[in-house]
Design an enzyme around this catalytic site. Sequence first.
Site, mmCIF file in Angstrom:
data_model
loop_
_atom_site.group_PDB
_atom_site.id
_atom_site.type_symbol
_atom_site.label_atom_id
_atom_site.label_comp_id
_atom_site.label_asym_id
_atom_site.label_seq_id
_atom_site.Cartn_x
_atom_site.Cartn_y
_atom_site.Cartn_z
ATOM 1 N N ASP A 75 0.820 -1.210 0.000
ATOM 2 C CA ASP A 75 0.000 0.000 0.000
ATOM 3 C C ASP A 75 0.855 1.262 0.000
ATOM 4 O O ASP A 75 0.474 2.281 -0.583
ATOM 5 C CB ASP A 75 -0.923 0.005 1.220
ATOM 6 N N ARG A 160 4.933 13.426 26.056
ATOM 7 C CA ARG A 160 3.916 14.462 26.323
ATOM 8 C C ARG A 160 2.761 14.339 25.343
ATOM 9 O O ARG A 160 2.955 14.369 24.122
ATOM 10 C CB ARG A 160 4.525 15.862 26.215
ATOM 11 N N ALA A 191 -6.672 1.411 7.258
ATOM 12 C CA ALA A 191 -5.253 1.674 7.468
ATOM 13 C C ALA A 191 -5.029 2.177 8.901
ATOM 14 O O ALA A 191 -5.364 1.506 9.867
ATOM 15 C CB ALA A 191 -4.761 2.675 6.421
ATOM 16 N N PHE A 194 -8.032 2.273 11.281
ATOM 17 C CA PHE A 194 -8.403 0.949 11.783
ATOM 18 C C PHE A 194 -7.534 0.572 12.976
ATOM 19 O O PHE A 194 -8.027 0.065 13.981
ATOM 20 C CB PHE A 194 -8.247 -0.078 10.658
ATOM 21 N N SER A 195 -6.247 0.840 12.890
ATOM 22 C CA SER A 195 -5.330 0.527 13.985
ATOM 23 C C SER A 195 -5.657 1.331 15.239
ATOM 24 O O SER A 195 -5.409 0.880 16.356
ATOM 25 C CB SER A 195 -3.883 0.811 13.559
#
Length: 336
Positions: A75, A160, A191, A194-195
């Site tokens: 991809d 941070r 991609a 989704f993660s």
Amino acid sequence: MRRILVLAHTGRTDALQAALDTCLSLRASGLIPVMRRLELQNLRNTIDGETLEVEILGEDAELDQIDLGMVLGGDGTVLRAAELVRNSAVPLLGVNLGHVGFLAESERADLEQTVEWVVNREYTVEERMAIDVQVWLGNRRTAHTWALNEAAVEKANRERMIEVVMEVDGRPISTFGCDGMVMATPTGSTAYAFSAGGPVVWPEVEALVMVPISAHALFAKPLVVAPTSTMALEILTRTDAQAVLWCDGRRTVDLPPGSRVEVTRSKKPVRLARVNRTPFSERLVRKFELPTRGWRGPVPTQDRETATSAIPLVTPAMQVVEPRHYEPRAETEHRP
């Protein structure tokens, strides 16, 4: 003669061989392969590539002379190719050499068949929604770019988190501390979004997605908004934490406190070539290797009619269940 642009990550051995095989097959079929000079130089370093007849993009041929782009890789390679042909009408056909490869149409084992489809024009072209991304600091626009998958705002320092406020159509939704925010297209929903815990959106659905990353908030759910909406994220100045914007993991902009990122649907889509009609649901199952054991499927149409019989078929009646507080209360005696 038709010219086919061959794009590959030729620093990898498998991609180098795939590019060589593709160019040889295209030439044998009467088409002209075209490559970028750097990638062609890598091909020339091989024994079979020394005498390969290939035109060079930008020297022998321009994008407006290209019929189709064949992208050999994962991809990430497709995203790089989309950036290259952004200002043209060249459609891209991906051949997956990576892992998941949601943007690819075929696999390495099907390369010979894919070339045959290209030669015979046995493909269709679909348009995928892209997004327009603008960065503002005060009343000054500091950056303007685009993305096919997503625009991701991330904290610049690992230790941070950033303070942000998310906005849709000019109205604030919520403010919180987080590691970042992903603003994605349906194509990008499988991609980075989704993660980060976002929903999978079918490519045919016209929508935009906002997904907070590791937010410290009670309400930090993914949002699915209209394709006509404007998504925005502001980096608050209550801390001096810095952020960074990544578009498709390729184009990056630093975001100091006070920066504002606005995302809208782009007027120019990305054109992807399709050589098969595999439903997206089937691609989803195959790419993620999802378990489907036990699935029986819908009842065939010819079996949905109730069989005729002299004996009436008795079926349970539909029942309506009311909430308990709707039930009539028992009468009680009123004492004087």
